[in-house]
Design a protein around this motif. Structure first.
Motif, PDB file in Angstrom:
ATOM      1  N   ALA A 150     -29.216  11.153  63.761  1.00 30.14           N
ATOM      2  CA  ALA A 150     -30.160  12.255  64.207  1.00 30.14           C
ATOM      3  C   ALA A 150     -30.362  13.434  63.733  1.00 30.14           C
ATOM      4  O   ALA A 150     -31.063  14.083  63.143  1.00 30.14           O
ATOM      5  N   THR A 151     -29.011  14.177  62.901  1.00 29.76           N
ATOM      6  CA  THR A 151     -28.851  14.905  62.387  1.00 29.76           C
ATOM      7  C   THR A 151     -28.607  14.989  61.037  1.00 29.76           C
ATOM      8  O   THR A 151     -28.765  15.969  60.077  1.00 29.76           O
ATOM      9  N   ARG A 155     -32.402   6.563  58.961  1.00 29.53           N
ATOM     10  CA  ARG A 155     -32.962   6.528  59.799  1.00 29.53           C
ATOM     11  C   ARG A 155     -33.180   5.048  60.621  1.00 29.53           C
ATOM     12  O   ARG A 155     -31.610   4.233  60.132  1.00 29.53           O
ATOM     13  N   LEU A 180     -31.790  13.298  72.774  1.00 31.65           N
ATOM     14  CA  LEU A 180     -31.965  12.916  71.075  1.00 31.65           C
ATOM     15  C   LEU A 180     -31.924  14.762  70.912  1.00 31.65           C
ATOM     16  O   LEU A 180     -32.415  15.019  69.955  1.00 31.65           O
ATOM     17  N   THR A 184     -31.388  18.180  68.956  1.00 35.48           N
ATOM     18  CA  THR A 184     -32.502  18.788  67.368  1.00 35.48           C
ATOM     19  C   THR A 184     -32.887  19.643  68.161  1.00 35.48           C
ATOM     20  O   THR A 184     -32.376  20.776  66.865  1.00 35.48           O
ATOM     21  N   ALA A 191     -38.153  18.739  67.483  1.00 31.11           N
ATOM     22  CA  ALA A 191     -37.885  16.702  66.841  1.00 31.11           C
ATOM     23  C   ALA A 191     -39.779  16.383  67.525  1.00 31.11           C
ATOM     24  O   ALA A 191     -39.514  17.200  69.071  1.00 31.11           O
ATOM     25  N   CYS A 260     -35.940  15.958  63.252  1.00 27.73           N
ATOM     26  CA  CYS A 260     -36.518  14.525  64.040  1.00 27.73           C
ATOM     27  C   CYS A 260     -36.690  13.425  64.578  1.00 27.73           C
ATOM     28  O   CYS A 260     -38.596  14.351  65.454  1.00 27.73           O
ATOM     29  N   VAL A 262     -39.043  10.098  66.730  1.00 29.65           N
ATOM     30  CA  VAL A 262     -38.747   9.360  68.263  1.00 29.65           C
ATOM     31  C   VAL A 262     -39.663   8.292  68.457  1.00 29.65           C
ATOM     32  O   VAL A 262     -40.678   8.615  68.839  1.00 29.65           O
ATOM     33  N   GLN A 289     -40.783  10.793  57.509  1.00 24.95           N
ATOM     34  CA  GLN A 289     -39.958  10.427  57.318  1.00 24.95           C
ATOM     35  C   GLN A 289     -39.430  10.822  55.494  1.00 24.95           C
ATOM     36  O   GLN A 289     -39.294  11.467  55.431  1.00 24.95           O
ATOM     37  N   SER A 294     -36.771  13.885  57.344  1.00 22.79           N
ATOM     38  CA  SER A 294     -36.405  14.345  58.208  1.00 22.79           C
ATOM     39  C   SER A 294     -36.223  12.796  59.179  1.00 22.79           C
ATOM     40  O   SER A 294     -36.003  11.591  59.000  1.00 22.79           O
ATOM     41  N   ALA A 295     -35.085  12.766  60.109  1.00 24.82           N
ATOM     42  CA  ALA A 295     -34.182  11.500  60.770  1.00 24.82           C
ATOM     43  C   ALA A 295     -35.759  10.494  61.658  1.00 24.82           C
ATOM     44  O   ALA A 295     -36.421  11.256  61.931  1.00 24.82           O
ATOM     45  N   VAL A 297     -35.862   7.609  64.491  1.00 24.98           N
ATOM     46  CA  VAL A 297     -35.410   6.604  64.913  1.00 24.98           C
ATOM     47  C   VAL A 297     -36.485   5.220  66.239  1.00 24.98           C
ATOM     48  O   VAL A 297     -37.895   6.566  66.766  1.00 24.98           O
TER      49      VAL A 297
END
Length: 652
Positions: A150-151, A155, A180, A184, A191, A260, A262, A289, A294-295, A297
């Protein structure tokens, strides 16, 4: 060279979906900066329209002088460069317009709210407390590598813990998303938590309450007032990180330095945008992304075939928990000596009776109401309204049936097949199920939760909670038993993804069970039932992909729907086949006539051809719009070509 302003006009017309050059008058030069709202003259319409100043550039040689900016509406830069780039890329992928996406994201200007924001003192950077950070670390600990992913802009796809929270009346999945987001934010980045509906949003906000700094949590949805939405949007434009919790359009939120994103439960149809250009939140998140690094999820109690395809390609990494959690699922069927038509088998009935001593029991049903389906008592033909052919329904036994579409009553109904006047209830809704179980369990509190009776949570006292799929309330400490009824009827729907949908409905309900509580799936067998019983939803998604591949069914291929007049659609399909090399003989399905007039066709194509197909279809939409404009001037026939990419179902 002379500097010009390149403006995106705020218009739904496809031919205006590009940047127009405008000269900058001297009196506006200081305020004409990228991102501000402007008014510009539109020569073709002979009027002044609104738009966004996207960028400044050098003027290109032209035989005609450029029109000048009319005015600067506001000095606030509401369109950051990253947001325009995201909207442009997502729209191009879906053969749509960037302005249509920006219209979903940027709220209308509220002058008083804007003045208050401009006059307010600068915000301070949010700080995550040590206790909250420690709590988040503990929540993420069962997923080795998740915090690092996540940091680091990875993916990942993960299966959320299928149980209630241990200290709050919400699901453990909400705490996972909150953890999460907190980690972040602690790293100094924003996030984005994208959830399907308000109930999910409330759960995540409850998990963040008293843990995240209040000024850093932004609720993003269309249910708030205009001033509230605009104030939240202006807060996101500030150079400080935030946690944004909202629905499908939240994936575009212009938060500062997003670390991140999500997406929760991407199989929920509420995450599919119904408005043009119809970009699913999952696809928009993938585009973001790729642009920003960025992450990303994807979390849920089940795995969609769309995400599993990305896992199989290696584009998304499967990140399992260190210790696999699963509820106790029992495939409950009628025993020898029981009536095959028994709705609740003896094993499930006994489990409910035993569980009611300790707390609430959940019973999931397919439909709301008393009896959603009525049939002829003699020939079993479904009853239909004589006025609009809609389905008839009954609110109580012996009550006069009424139409589910137009609402007209049918006191003199006659079967069109056998002329019988007798009706029979063919299914049980939530209210009828409540009546039946109320007689079977006298003295037990009955709670009905459906669209007409929205309930978000129940306490831990004994009760029978009858809920439709998706409307199940959260129970304090979890349900002591869960019975999933009407599963065979749910699976009978004629939809490509009905297996996925049923598995998602049942898995989300099973995740409401208290640890060790039994979950009875009644009257269902086969791959979907086995996937639920063994809690192997990703394996079911892999099997579905393997079955759909040879048949060229989504998501193994992309599908575009093309609607319009027969002549326009046929010409568009012929030019598409000539322009895009690689479309096979089975790529085009249709066209077939529509009840509303015109025809509809489907185009199946590989992901490698996506850019070429989208570009060609968008050009066809623009050309058709220009023809329609000329026809309108000549008072001739007007047609409109409609295109939608990534249609989930091959439904002509």
């Amino acid at each position: 060279m002379t500097t010009v302003a390149r403006v995106l006009i705020d218009s739904p017309l496809p031919q205006l979906d590009r940047l127009f050059d405008y000269a900058i008058p001297a009196e506006l030069a200081a305020d004409a900066v990228p991102g501000v709202r402007v008014k510009v003259p539109l020569r073709t319409a002979g009027r002044v329209v609104e738009g966004y100043l996207v960028e400044l550039g050098d003027a290109e040689p032209s035989v005609r002088p450029l029109s000048e900016l009319d005015s600067i509406i506001s000095p606030v830069r509401v369109l950051p460069p990253a947001l325009y780039a995201l909207a442009r890329r997502a729209a191009d992928r879906a053969a749509g317009g960037a302005g249509d996406i920006l219209r979903l994201v940027i709220p209308k200007r509220m002058v008083r709210t804007e003045k208050t924001w401009l006059a307010a003192a600068p915000l301070e950077a949010p700080v995550v407390g040590a206790d909250a950070a420690e709590w988040a670390t503990g929540i993420l600990a069962p997923y080795p590598g998740l915090l690092e992913a996540a940091t680091s802009g990875a993916r990942v796809a993960l299966d959320a813990p299928p149980r209630p929270s241990r200290d709050r009346v919400l699901g453990a999945w909400a705490e996972l998303l909150a953890a999460l987001a907190l980690q972040t934010l602690a790293a100094g980045r924003s996030a984005l938590l994208v959830v399907p509906d308000q109930r999910d949003q409330d759960h995540v906000l409850a998990a963040l309450a008293d843990r995240a700094p209040a000024e850093s949590v932004i609720r993003d949805d269309a249910r708030r007032s205009g001033p509230e939405r605009y104030a939240s949007y202006l807060r996101l434009l500030s150079p400080h990180p935030a946690i944004v919790v909202g629905n499908r359009s939240t994936v575009y939120a212009p938060a500062h330095d997003v670390g991140c994103v999500v997406v929760w439960d991407d199989g929920d149809p509420l995450l599919a945008e119904p408005l043009s250009p119809g970009v699913h939140a999952r696809d928009a998140a993938l585009v973001r992304q790729e642009l920003e690094g960025s992450a990303l999820v994807f979390a849920g109690h089940t795995r969609t075939t769309d995400v599993e395809r990305l896992v199989q390609l290696g584009w998304v990494r499967d990140l399992p928990a260190e210790r696999r959690e699963s509820p106790t699922v029992i495939l409950s069927a009628t025993r020898e000596g029981e009536s095959r038509g028994a709705r609740v088998p003896s094993a499930a009935f006994a489990a409910a009776r035993e569980a009611l001593v300790h707390g609430p029991v959940l019973v999931q049903v397919a439909r709301p109401g008393y009896s959603p389906v009525l049939v002829c008592a003699d020939c079993r033909t479904p009853s239909r309204c004589a006025h609009c052919t809609g389905p008839l329904r009954a609110k109580r036994p012996g009550a006069t049936p009424d139409c589910g579409w137009c609402g007209r009553s049918a006191p003199t109904w006659t079967c069109a097949n056998c002329t019988s006047t007798k009706l029979r209830m063919a299914s049980s809704g939530s209210e009828r199920t409540a009546d039946e179980l109320g007689r079977a369990f006298p003295g037990i509190r009955i709670v009905v939760a459906d669209g007409a009776h929205p309930i978000t949570e129940v306490d831990d006292r004994p009760a029978l909670v009858i809920a439709t799929r998706g409307a199940e309330p959260q129970a304090a400490g979890g349900y002591r038993a869960i019975i999933l009824l009407d599963g065979d009827r749910m699976l009978m729907a004629e939809q490509l993804r009905i297996g996925e949908s049923c598995l998602r409905w049942w898995s989300d309900a099973a995740a409401l069970a208290a640890p060790g509580a039994p979950v009875h799936l009644v009257g269902v067998s086969g791959p979907v039932a086995r996937a639920l019983a063994t809690w192997t939803q990703p394996a079911y998604a892999r099997a579905e992909l393997a079955d759909r591949g040879p048949l060229a069914m989504p998501p193994t291929v992309r599908v575009a729907a093309v609607e319009g007049s027969s002549t326009t659609v046929t010409a568009t399909l012929e030019s598409l086949r000539e322009a895009v090399f690689g479309l096979g003989p089975t790529a085009l399905l249709g066209p077939v006539p529509l009840e509303s007039g015109g025809v509809r066709a489907l185009v199946r194509f590989d992901y490698a051809h996506g850019a070429a197909v989208a570009e060609h279809l968008r050009a066809a939409v623009v050309a058709d719009a220009l023809r329609a404009r000329r026809a309108a001037k000549d008072r001739g026939p007007r047609t409109t070509l409609k295109v939608r990419l990534d249609v989930p179902e091959l439904d002509l």
